[in-house]
Each structure stands twice: as C-alpha cells, then as structure tokens.
Design a protein around this motif. Structure first.
Motif, PDB file in Angstrom:
ATOM      1  N   MET A 269       0.838  -1.192   0.000  1.00  0.00           N
ATOM      2  CA  MET A 269       0.000   0.000   0.000  1.00  0.00           C
ATOM      3  C   MET A 269       0.873   1.242   0.000  1.00  0.00           C
ATOM      4  O   MET A 269       1.955   1.263   0.597  1.00  0.00           O
ATOM      5  CB  MET A 269      -0.925  -0.008   1.215  1.00  0.00           C
ATOM      6  N   ASN A 270       0.390   2.282  -0.665  1.00  0.00           N
ATOM      7  CA  ASN A 270       1.100   3.552  -0.744  1.00  0.00           C
ATOM      8  C   ASN A 270       0.179   4.654  -0.259  1.00  0.00           C
ATOM      9  O   ASN A 270      -0.904   4.865  -0.826  1.00  0.00           O
ATOM     10  CB  ASN A 270       1.540   3.827  -2.185  1.00  0.00           C
ATOM     11  N   GLN A 271       0.587   5.299   0.832  1.00  0.00           N
ATOM     12  CA  GLN A 271      -0.218   6.351   1.447  1.00  0.00           C
ATOM     13  C   GLN A 271      -1.626   5.846   1.772  1.00  0.00           C
ATOM     14  O   GLN A 271      -2.626   6.526   1.545  1.00  0.00           O
ATOM     15  CB  GLN A 271      -0.274   7.583   0.547  1.00  0.00           C
ATOM     16  N   GLY A 272      -1.671   4.637   2.305  1.00  0.00           N
ATOM     17  CA  GLY A 272      -2.935   4.084   2.771  1.00  0.00           C
ATOM     18  C   GLY A 272      -3.873   3.594   1.698  1.00  0.00           C
ATOM     19  O   GLY A 272      -5.074   3.406   1.964  1.00  0.00           O
ATOM     20  N   ARG A 273      -3.356   3.336   0.490  1.00  0.00           N
ATOM     21  CA  ARG A 273      -4.249   2.919  -0.598  1.00  0.00           C
ATOM     22  C   ARG A 273      -3.515   2.033  -1.588  1.00  0.00           C
ATOM     23  O   ARG A 273      -2.321   2.170  -1.810  1.00  0.00           O
ATOM     24  CB  ARG A 273      -4.814   4.145  -1.314  1.00  0.00           C
ATOM     25  N   ARG A 274      -4.259   1.105  -2.214  1.00  0.00           N
ATOM     26  CA  ARG A 274      -3.730   0.294  -3.303  1.00  0.00           C
ATOM     27  C   ARG A 274      -4.898  -0.174  -4.175  1.00  0.00           C
ATOM     28  O   ARG A 274      -5.925  -0.625  -3.662  1.00  0.00           O
ATOM     29  CB  ARG A 274      -2.970  -0.923  -2.776  1.00  0.00           C
ATOM     30  N   THR A 275      -4.750  -0.069  -5.476  1.00  0.00           N
ATOM     31  CA  THR A 275      -5.750  -0.553  -6.429  1.00  0.00           C
ATOM     32  C   THR A 275      -5.297  -1.890  -7.002  1.00  0.00           C
ATOM     33  O   THR A 275      -4.135  -2.044  -7.397  1.00  0.00           O
ATOM     34  CB  THR A 275      -5.965   0.451  -7.570  1.00  0.00           C
ATOM     35  N   VAL A 276      -6.201  -2.857  -7.023  1.00  0.00           N
ATOM     36  CA  VAL A 276      -5.941  -4.174  -7.601  1.00  0.00           C
ATOM     37  C   VAL A 276      -6.837  -4.332  -8.826  1.00  0.00           C
ATOM     38  O   VAL A 276      -8.053  -4.092  -8.749  1.00  0.00           O
ATOM     39  CB  VAL A 276      -6.216  -5.302  -6.590  1.00  0.00           C
ATOM     40  N   THR A 277      -6.246  -4.757  -9.954  1.00  0.00           N
ATOM     41  CA  THR A 277      -6.980  -4.942 -11.203  1.00  0.00           C
ATOM     42  C   THR A 277      -6.888  -6.395 -11.639  1.00  0.00           C
ATOM     43  O   THR A 277      -5.801  -6.982 -11.637  1.00  0.00           O
ATOM     44  CB  THR A 277      -6.426  -4.032 -12.305  1.00  0.00           C
ATOM     45  N   CYS A 278      -8.023  -6.970 -12.029  1.00  0.00           N
ATOM     46  CA  CYS A 278      -8.090  -8.377 -12.423  1.00  0.00           C
ATOM     47  C   CYS A 278      -8.739  -8.509 -13.801  1.00  0.00           C
ATOM     48  O   CYS A 278      -9.640  -7.737 -14.160  1.00  0.00           O
ATOM     49  CB  CYS A 278      -8.889  -9.183 -11.408  1.00  0.00           C
ATOM     50  N   LEU A 279      -8.295  -9.511 -14.553  1.00  0.00           N
ATOM     51  CA  LEU A 279      -8.837  -9.824 -15.871  1.00  0.00           C
ATOM     52  C   LEU A 279      -9.461 -11.210 -15.817  1.00  0.00           C
ATOM     53  O   LEU A 279      -8.796 -12.188 -15.472  1.00  0.00           O
ATOM     54  CB  LEU A 279      -7.744  -9.776 -16.936  1.00  0.00           C
ATOM     55  N   GLN A 280     -10.750 -11.272 -16.154  1.00  0.00           N
ATOM     56  CA  GLN A 280     -11.474 -12.538 -16.148  1.00  0.00           C
ATOM     57  C   GLN A 280     -11.775 -12.977 -17.571  1.00  0.00           C
ATOM     58  O   GLN A 280     -12.539 -12.323 -18.287  1.00  0.00           O
ATOM     59  CB  GLN A 280     -12.782 -12.396 -15.361  1.00  0.00           C
ATOM     60  N   GLU A 281     -11.139 -14.071 -18.010  1.00  0.00           N
ATOM     61  CA  GLU A 281     -11.459 -14.640 -19.316  1.00  0.00           C
ATOM     62  C   GLU A 281     -12.684 -15.542 -19.180  1.00  0.00           C
ATOM     63  O   GLU A 281     -12.831 -16.264 -18.193  1.00  0.00           O
ATOM     64  CB  GLU A 281     -10.270 -15.428 -19.854  1.00  0.00           C
ATOM     65  N   LEU A 282     -13.541 -15.528 -20.203  1.00  0.00           N
ATOM     66  CA  LEU A 282     -14.826 -16.209 -20.136  1.00  0.00           C
ATOM     67  C   LEU A 282     -14.944 -17.279 -21.212  1.00  0.00           C
ATOM     68  O   LEU A 282     -14.351 -17.161 -22.287  1.00  0.00           O
ATOM     69  CB  LEU A 282     -15.975 -15.203 -20.276  1.00  0.00           C
ATOM     70  N   ASP A 283     -15.743 -18.277 -20.915  1.00  0.00           N
ATOM     71  CA  ASP A 283     -16.064 -19.314 -21.899  1.00  0.00           C
ATOM     72  C   ASP A 283     -16.901 -18.677 -23.009  1.00  0.00           C
ATOM     73  O   ASP A 283     -17.846 -17.924 -22.745  1.00  0.00           O
ATOM     74  CB  ASP A 283     -16.846 -20.432 -21.196  1.00  0.00           C
ATOM     75  N   SER A 284     -16.595 -18.974 -24.257  1.00  0.00           N
ATOM     76  CA  SER A 284     -17.335 -18.389 -25.381  1.00  0.00           C
ATOM     77  C   SER A 284     -18.778 -18.869 -25.432  1.00  0.00           C
ATOM     78  O   SER A 284     -19.655 -18.176 -25.948  1.00  0.00           O
ATOM     79  CB  SER A 284     -16.620 -18.714 -26.699  1.00  0.00           C
ATOM     80  N   ASP A 285     -19.057 -20.045 -24.906  1.00  0.00           N
ATOM     81  CA  ASP A 285     -20.412 -20.600 -24.859  1.00  0.00           C
ATOM     82  C   ASP A 285     -20.964 -20.379 -23.461  1.00  0.00           C
ATOM     83  O   ASP A 285     -20.779 -21.194 -22.562  1.00  0.00           O
ATOM     84  CB  ASP A 285     -20.387 -22.083 -25.210  1.00  0.00           C
ATOM     85  N   ARG A 286     -21.669 -19.270 -23.264  1.00  0.00           N
ATOM     86  CA  ARG A 286     -22.112 -18.890 -21.918  1.00  0.00           C
ATOM     87  C   ARG A 286     -23.481 -18.230 -21.972  1.00  0.00           C
ATOM     88  O   ARG A 286     -23.953 -17.780 -23.020  1.00  0.00           O
ATOM     89  CB  ARG A 286     -21.102 -17.923 -21.286  1.00  0.00           C
ATOM     90  N   GLN A 287     -24.087 -18.120 -20.813  1.00  0.00           N
ATOM     91  CA  GLN A 287     -25.379 -17.459 -20.654  1.00  0.00           C
ATOM     92  C   GLN A 287     -25.180 -16.116 -19.950  1.00  0.00           C
ATOM     93  O   GLN A 287     -24.060 -15.757 -19.565  1.00  0.00           O
ATOM     94  CB  GLN A 287     -26.323 -18.350 -19.844  1.00  0.00           C
ATOM     95  N   ASP A 288     -26.268 -15.392 -19.767  1.00  0.00           N
ATOM     96  CA  ASP A 288     -26.228 -14.153 -19.006  1.00  0.00           C
ATOM     97  C   ASP A 288     -26.379 -14.473 -17.516  1.00  0.00           C
ATOM     98  O   ASP A 288     -27.306 -15.182 -17.121  1.00  0.00           O
ATOM     99  CB  ASP A 288     -27.362 -13.216 -19.431  1.00  0.00           C
ATOM    100  N   PHE A 289     -25.499 -13.936 -16.680  1.00  0.00           N
ATOM    101  CA  PHE A 289     -25.617 -14.192 -15.247  1.00  0.00           C
ATOM    102  C   PHE A 289     -24.754 -13.195 -14.470  1.00  0.00           C
ATOM    103  O   PHE A 289     -23.869 -12.540 -15.015  1.00  0.00           O
ATOM    104  CB  PHE A 289     -25.199 -15.627 -14.889  1.00  0.00           C
ATOM    105  N   GLU A 290     -25.028 -13.126 -13.172  1.00  0.00           N
ATOM    106  CA  GLU A 290     -24.169 -12.428 -12.213  1.00  0.00           C
ATOM    107  C   GLU A 290     -23.610 -13.456 -11.245  1.00  0.00           C
ATOM    108  O   GLU A 290     -24.280 -14.436 -10.907  1.00  0.00           O
ATOM    109  CB  GLU A 290     -24.956 -11.369 -11.436  1.00  0.00           C
ATOM    110  N   THR A 291     -22.391 -13.243 -10.790  1.00  0.00           N
ATOM    111  CA  THR A 291     -21.780 -14.152  -9.829  1.00  0.00           C
ATOM    112  C   THR A 291     -20.939 -13.369  -8.835  1.00  0.00           C
ATOM    113  O   THR A 291     -20.451 -12.268  -9.147  1.00  0.00           O
ATOM    114  CB  THR A 291     -20.930 -15.229 -10.539  1.00  0.00           C
ATOM    115  N   ASN A 292     -20.783 -13.937  -7.651  1.00  0.00           N
ATOM    116  CA  ASN A 292     -20.063 -13.247  -6.584  1.00  0.00           C
ATOM    117  C   ASN A 292     -18.554 -13.253  -6.814  1.00  0.00           C
ATOM    118  O   ASN A 292     -17.995 -14.212  -7.344  1.00  0.00           O
ATOM    119  CB  ASN A 292     -20.346 -13.897  -5.235  1.00  0.00           C
TER     120      ASN A 292
END
Length: 338
Positions: free
Chosen positions: A289-312
């Motif tokens: 952390m720098n000055q009490g803060r840090r940003t984390v960035t993630c990349l999620q690759e998805l299956d090409s054959d998928r439905q619409d949904f939300e997940t935790n």
C-alpha cells in the motif's frame, strides 16, 4: 319483536366474525414463525474498526508515590469491534515506556503477553440482532504481582505507560460481476450491466475494500478493479507466509521496511482463468500500500459458450496490525515527615 330478533342475529354475526378474526390472527402470528422484521440484508456489519485498546480506569493510576510506597497494576482492555474471529494466540502485547527495574518488575513480564481468552468479535445472528464484542484483559506485570516505584525522585516525574499491541486481522469483502453472452452488443433489458461501479460490502476492519468497478475488455473478457484503503490509526504489516507469522510487527528499521504496508490479497470469482495484476499466484499474492491505498486490477477470461448471469467475487485481505494506547503516570516524591 322482529326488529329485536334481527338485532340479536346481527349481534351474533358480528361476534362470530370477531372471534374468527382473533382466531386467524392468533393462528398466523402466535403459532407460526414470522419472517424477522430485522433480518439482515447485507453480509457484514461493516465499519473501520479492529481491536479497541484502552487501559482500565485507575490501572495504572494517574498518580503514585515513590520509595516503594504505592503498589499498582496496569490492565489493558481489548475489545474486538471488527468482524474477524481473532484468537488469543494471534495477539501480542508489550508494555513500553518504563524501565522495568524502576518499578520493581522483571523485563520479561512486560513482553509478549496474551489475553486469557479469545476476544470474540461483534456479530449478527440470523434475525439481525447485533451481539456485541466481548472484552478481554491483560495485566502487567502479572495478575498476582504489582508495580512499585522503588527509587526516590527529587521532584515529581511523569512516566509514560504504552500498551503496544500487535495482532493478526482479516477483511472479507463481497461484490458481483456481470457476465453476458454478448458483451459488445448489450441489450437494454439485459439482466445486468457489464460496465459500471458495483456495490461492494466489506467487513468491519482497519482495512477496507471499496470502489469495485467493472468494464468490458473484449468479446470474451471482462476487467474489474477495486481499492484497498487503510482507515485505521495503526500500522499494517505483512502476514501470511513463513517469514511473517501472525502477530509479527517488527520494530527493527530494516525488517520494518520489508514488511510494513504489505497485505496478502486473495480474489475468488468462482470462474477459471482469473488473473490479477501484481499477485504472484494470479489470484493470491502480496501487494504494497502507498499512502494508505492500493488498487488491484483483475482480468477474467470467459467461456465463449455462456449465458447471461451475475456471480459473486470474494476478496480476502490478511495482515498484521499494530496499534497502541498511552497513559501517563505522575510519580510524586513522598516527603519524610519524621
């Protein structure tokens, strides 16, 4: 006479309706189980507190006398106001600021103390009732021993008693990502929005997770990022590997520089092919952390054959935390009246 009969029949009918209504109310409310009015709708109590530290009033006292004439103890109270289930073995307490021999104590009695019990956190039961944290104590020099300023002071002198506390802690956070079968051509009536700031819930702790943001990175990719922020008054140290055990808050300048502001981050979307920038294990690793803060960035690759949904998306932060509390004790010279 007919009017009296009609009046009686009306009265009987009203009475039957009232009795039937009372039966329904009693039957539904008295013997059944109502849905609790205060049932929790969020996963955490939330907040920015961890362990609250204080000296008990009068322990140590504000004033004592010299020459071995005033026995006293210093009693530290710990209350786990966060939501992590902290264990007594993951806490270390030192008493700093005084020379042990000045107060008739052994130096070993002032270091690496632990409470007798686990400081249970604030929590919420299934009906939404908040169960308050339990208070635990640490006594210096010991429960059956006392401080006593044995020397004679030439004038009234103030001594600082500092309870220095190091403990392992953890933050849990929860948000959601939106996955659509077509991330490029998004319909207006889709189940969720793949490009927006999402709600994020974070457990009560000195470190918080906030500002969870999702965007589209390609036909079969989404990107999300979140901020880790320090909102407490203490110091954050590394915890979670062989070199950084629980309750390890180094004072040595070199070791302190290596471990200070380091946080172990674990990200779990429940989906394969998740990679987070700066985490050695893609989804698990340490960030600084720098000055009490840090940003984390993630990349999620998805299956090409998928439905619409939300997940935790579950996020866990592990760290050691150091905090302290001070109390001044005035040692007065006891004048010999003989």
């Amino acid at each position: 006479m007919k009017q009296e009969k009609r009046g009686c029949r009306s009265l009987v009918a009203v009475s039957v309706i009232l009795v039937f209504s009372i039966f329904l109310i009693t039957g539904c409310g008295g013997t059944g189980i109502d849905a609790p009015a205060n049932a929790p709708t969020t996963p955490f109590l939330e907040g920015s507190r961890g362990v609250e530290i204080k000296f008990l009033e009068g322990a140590p006292p504000e004033e004592v006398t010299d020459s071995g004439t005033f026995d006293f103890q210093a009693i530290v109270s710990l209350r786990n106001e966060g939501e992590y289930d902290l264990k007594r073995d993951d806490i270390k307490i030192d008493l700093l600021g005084i020379l042990a021999s000045d107060f008739g104590a052994n130096p070993d009695e002032l270091n690496d103390k632990r409470p007798d019990d686990d400081p249970m956190p604030r929590r919420r039961d299934a009906e939404g009732n908040i169960i308050e944290a339990t208070e635990v104590f640490v006594t210096f020099p010991n429960e059956d021993q006392f401080f006593d300023y044995e020397r004679s002071v030439t004038g009234n002198t103030v001594f600082l008693f500092r309870a220095d506390v190091c403990y392992k802690y953890q933050t849990k956070a929860l948000s959601q990502i939106c996955v659509l079968s077509d991330l490029v051509n998004v319909d207006a009536d889709t189940v969720c929005d793949p490009i927006e700031t999402k709600t994020v819930f974070s457990s009560s702790s000195p470190l918080q997770v906030n500002s969870f943001r999702q965007t589209v990175a390609g036909q079969n990719k989404i990107q999300f990022s979140f901020d880790i922020t320090h909102s407490g008054n203490g110091d954050v140290f590394k915890e979670g590997d062989a070199s950084s055990p629980a309750a390890d808050c180094p004072r040595d300048p070199r070791e302190r520089r290596q471990k200070e502001n380091r946080v172990k981050v674990t990200v779990d979307s429940g989906l394969p092919n998740l990679r987070c920038v700066g985490l050695d294990g893609n989804t698990v690793g340490f960030v600084t952390m720098n000055q009490g803060r840090r940003t984390v960035t993630c990349l999620q690759e998805l299956d090409s054959d998928r439905q619409d949904f939300e997940t935790n998306v579950d996020i866990t932060l592990d760290f050691n935390y150091r905090d302290d509390v001070d109390e001044e004790v005035l040692v007065k010279h006891l004048v010999d009246s003989s």
